[in-house]
Scaffold this motif. Sequence first.
Motif, PDB file in Angstrom:
ATOM      1  N   SER A  82      72.021  29.508  35.592  1.00  0.00           N
ATOM      2  CA  SER A  82      72.623  30.554  34.786  1.00  0.00           C
ATOM      3  C   SER A  82      72.365  31.913  35.419  1.00  0.00           C
ATOM      4  O   SER A  82      71.256  32.202  35.860  1.00  0.00           O
ATOM      5  CB  SER A  82      72.036  30.539  33.368  1.00  0.00           C
ATOM      6  N   THR A  83      73.399  32.770  35.476  1.00  0.00           N
ATOM      7  CA  THR A  83      73.204  34.123  35.975  1.00  0.00           C
ATOM      8  C   THR A  83      72.273  34.903  35.060  1.00  0.00           C
ATOM      9  O   THR A  83      71.686  35.909  35.463  1.00  0.00           O
ATOM     10  CB  THR A  83      74.548  34.867  36.080  1.00  0.00           C
ATOM     11  N   MET A  84      72.121  34.429  33.823  1.00  0.00           N
ATOM     12  CA  MET A  84      71.266  35.095  32.851  1.00  0.00           C
ATOM     13  C   MET A  84      69.795  35.038  33.263  1.00  0.00           C
ATOM     14  O   MET A  84      68.976  35.805  32.757  1.00  0.00           O
ATOM     15  CB  MET A  84      71.463  34.452  31.478  1.00  0.00           C
ATOM     16  N   ASN A  85      69.426  34.154  34.193  1.00  0.00           N
ATOM     17  CA  ASN A  85      68.045  34.085  34.667  1.00  0.00           C
ATOM     18  C   ASN A  85      67.550  35.447  35.153  1.00  0.00           C
ATOM     19  O   ASN A  85      66.360  35.739  35.086  1.00  0.00           O
ATOM     20  CB  ASN A  85      67.903  33.075  35.809  1.00  0.00           C
ATOM     21  N   GLN A  86      68.495  36.271  35.639  1.00  0.00           N
ATOM     22  CA  GLN A  86      68.116  37.561  36.207  1.00  0.00           C
ATOM     23  C   GLN A  86      68.953  38.701  35.611  1.00  0.00           C
ATOM     24  O   GLN A  86      68.908  39.819  36.095  1.00  0.00           O
ATOM     25  CB  GLN A  86      68.291  37.515  37.730  1.00  0.00           C
ATOM     26  N   ASP A  87      69.690  38.411  34.544  1.00  0.00           N
ATOM     27  CA  ASP A  87      70.622  39.386  33.987  1.00  0.00           C
ATOM     28  C   ASP A  87      70.143  39.900  32.626  1.00  0.00           C
ATOM     29  O   ASP A  87      69.183  39.383  32.054  1.00  0.00           O
ATOM     30  CB  ASP A  87      72.012  38.764  33.843  1.00  0.00           C
ATOM     31  N   SER A  88      70.837  40.895  32.100  1.00  0.00           N
ATOM     32  CA  SER A  88      70.541  41.412  30.766  1.00  0.00           C
ATOM     33  C   SER A  88      71.834  41.801  30.058  1.00  0.00           C
ATOM     34  O   SER A  88      72.837  42.128  30.692  1.00  0.00           O
ATOM     35  CB  SER A  88      69.592  42.617  30.841  1.00  0.00           C
ATOM     36  N   TYR A  89      71.790  41.748  28.701  1.00  0.00           N
ATOM     37  CA  TYR A  89      72.935  42.111  27.870  1.00  0.00           C
ATOM     38  C   TYR A  89      72.470  43.002  26.730  1.00  0.00           C
ATOM     39  O   TYR A  89      71.359  42.858  26.216  1.00  0.00           O
ATOM     40  CB  TYR A  89      73.612  40.863  27.292  1.00  0.00           C
ATOM     41  N   TYR A  90      73.361  43.907  26.331  1.00  0.00           N
ATOM     42  CA  TYR A  90      73.049  44.868  25.274  1.00  0.00           C
ATOM     43  C   TYR A  90      73.947  44.636  24.059  1.00  0.00           C
ATOM     44  O   TYR A  90      75.164  44.480  24.197  1.00  0.00           O
ATOM     45  CB  TYR A  90      73.251  46.293  25.794  1.00  0.00           C
ATOM     46  N   TRP A  91      73.331  44.620  22.876  1.00  0.00           N
ATOM     47  CA  TRP A  91      74.046  44.486  21.608  1.00  0.00           C
ATOM     48  C   TRP A  91      74.089  45.848  20.926  1.00  0.00           C
ATOM     49  O   TRP A  91      73.053  46.460  20.682  1.00  0.00           O
ATOM     50  CB  TRP A  91      73.332  43.472  20.713  1.00  0.00           C
ATOM     51  N   ASN A  92      75.301  46.350  20.627  1.00  0.00           N
ATOM     52  CA  ASN A  92      75.439  47.688  20.045  1.00  0.00           C
ATOM     53  C   ASN A  92      75.696  47.673  18.542  1.00  0.00           C
ATOM     54  O   ASN A  92      76.038  48.696  17.962  1.00  0.00           O
ATOM     55  CB  ASN A  92      76.548  48.467  20.749  1.00  0.00           C
ATOM     56  N   GLY A  93      75.534  46.510  17.933  1.00  0.00           N
ATOM     57  CA  GLY A  93      75.782  46.370  16.510  1.00  0.00           C
ATOM     58  C   GLY A  93      77.096  45.691  16.195  1.00  0.00           C
ATOM     59  O   GLY A  93      77.328  45.250  15.059  1.00  0.00           O
ATOM     60  N   SER A  94      77.955  45.566  17.230  1.00  0.00           N
ATOM     61  CA  SER A  94      79.243  44.900  17.014  1.00  0.00           C
ATOM     62  C   SER A  94      79.656  44.011  18.174  1.00  0.00           C
ATOM     63  O   SER A  94      80.443  43.074  17.985  1.00  0.00           O
ATOM     64  CB  SER A  94      80.346  45.932  16.753  1.00  0.00           C
ATOM     65  N   SER A  95      79.152  44.261  19.386  1.00  0.00           N
ATOM     66  CA  SER A  95      79.544  43.453  20.539  1.00  0.00           C
ATOM     67  C   SER A  95      78.453  43.490  21.611  1.00  0.00           C
ATOM     68  O   SER A  95      77.590  44.375  21.618  1.00  0.00           O
ATOM     69  CB  SER A  95      80.857  43.961  21.122  1.00  0.00           C
ATOM     70  N   TRP A  96      78.532  42.505  22.520  1.00  0.00           N
ATOM     71  CA  TRP A  96      77.599  42.406  23.640  1.00  0.00           C
ATOM     72  C   TRP A  96      78.256  42.935  24.909  1.00  0.00           C
ATOM     73  O   TRP A  96      79.438  42.729  25.133  1.00  0.00           O
ATOM     74  CB  TRP A  96      77.186  40.956  23.873  1.00  0.00           C
ATOM     75  N   ALA A  97      77.481  43.603  25.766  1.00  0.00           N
ATOM     76  CA  ALA A  97      77.969  44.089  27.050  1.00  0.00           C
ATOM     77  C   ALA A  97      76.902  43.858  28.117  1.00  0.00           C
ATOM     78  O   ALA A  97      75.699  44.001  27.847  1.00  0.00           O
ATOM     79  CB  ALA A  97      78.312  45.571  26.976  1.00  0.00           C
ATOM     80  N   GLU A  98      77.342  43.510  29.312  1.00  0.00           N
ATOM     81  CA  GLU A  98      76.406  43.263  30.403  1.00  0.00           C
ATOM     82  C   GLU A  98      75.728  44.563  30.821  1.00  0.00           C
ATOM     83  O   GLU A  98      76.352  45.618  30.893  1.00  0.00           O
ATOM     84  CB  GLU A  98      77.126  42.639  31.591  1.00  0.00           C
ATOM     85  N   GLU A  99      74.423  44.466  31.095  1.00  0.00           N
ATOM     86  CA  GLU A  99      73.640  45.623  31.538  1.00  0.00           C
ATOM     87  C   GLU A  99      73.101  45.348  32.942  1.00  0.00           C
ATOM     88  O   GLU A  99      73.534  44.421  33.622  1.00  0.00           O
ATOM     89  CB  GLU A  99      72.503  45.886  30.550  1.00  0.00           C
ATOM     90  N   GLY A 100      72.117  46.145  33.368  1.00  0.00           N
ATOM     91  CA  GLY A 100      71.572  46.007  34.706  1.00  0.00           C
ATOM     92  C   GLY A 100      70.832  44.707  34.919  1.00  0.00           C
ATOM     93  O   GLY A 100      70.200  44.171  34.010  1.00  0.00           O
ATOM     94  N   ALA A 101      70.910  44.179  36.142  1.00  0.00           N
ATOM     95  CA  ALA A 101      70.209  42.953  36.507  1.00  0.00           C
ATOM     96  C   ALA A 101      68.768  43.250  36.890  1.00  0.00           C
ATOM     97  O   ALA A 101      68.460  44.300  37.480  1.00  0.00           O
ATOM     98  CB  ALA A 101      70.919  42.269  37.669  1.00  0.00           C
ATOM     99  N   MET A 102      67.883  42.334  36.538  1.00  0.00           N
ATOM    100  CA  MET A 102      66.484  42.454  36.930  1.00  0.00           C
ATOM    101  C   MET A 102      66.328  42.192  38.425  1.00  0.00           C
ATOM    102  O   MET A 102      67.177  41.559  39.053  1.00  0.00           O
ATOM    103  CB  MET A 102      65.635  41.470  36.122  1.00  0.00           C
TER     104      MET A 102
END
Length: 275
Positions: free
Chosen positions: A133-153
């Motif tokens: 999974s790309t999520m092993n090194q990734d991050s996502y942000y929840w703004n109260g209504s939707s998720w968006a990809e953020e910076g990778a570790m």
Amino acid sequence: TAAAWSSGTALPGVRWNTSGAGTQTAGLIFGGATGPGGPTFLNTTFEYDGASWTAGGNTPITSINQFSAGIQTAAIGGGGLHRPSPGSNVATSYTYDGSSWTTITDTPEATKGAGGAGTSTACLIYGSDVPSSTMNQDSYYWNGSSWAEEGAMNTSFQNGASGGPTENTAFKAGTAAATSPESTKNFETYNGTAWTAGPSLNTAVNQNRGFGSSTNCLSIGGYNKITGTEHFNGTAWQTSPSLGTGRKQFASSNFTAPGISSGWVGGGADGDSSV
């Protein structure tokens, strides 16, 4: 140091690979299982007032290794390994208002063992032990209504120390994603845009937990039920007073702004109910 751990009121039942949020006087624990080796997966929630635990609303699904963030009356959680058997890693997410859980938009990827920081309306999740999974090194942000990809570790992460009262004060320490949890000294902080590698832990750990912020946080316990604790003071990691009970795969508070003086830990493998 002047810091110290003290025992609290035991959980109503044993919990392993469970999730936590809130503070020492307003804590929240949810999900998890009754232990390894044919465990019962749980959807129960309990609230802590600093002296006793009270049953809260059940989570929408039974799952272990969920991400978690927020305070007792505004928490967020989800993901993990969901059963009944044989089980599957899920993207299901939900928020808690102090009495009941409400399902929200699924995360873009299924997660298990992801870190979390922030609140129920502004949450960052990062890492996962879902294979390939790309999520092993990734991050996502929840703004109260939707998720968006953020910076990778810079390095992979799963099932380790994480926390932060806001997205831009998030941290992660320990466990790297691998076929099985990998002990590391890795430490990174997030400023709302990018992850930055920080000073290494003194001891490589996995299945540890933590709370605090990017400038003042703890790495606590880990495999195999160790008691060791380290404190990051904004400059370096230092040995801190040890836990009274060795723990791995346990729950901890992760919202202790502005520092580390109001945190808690509880449960863990194998069949622990102490706090």
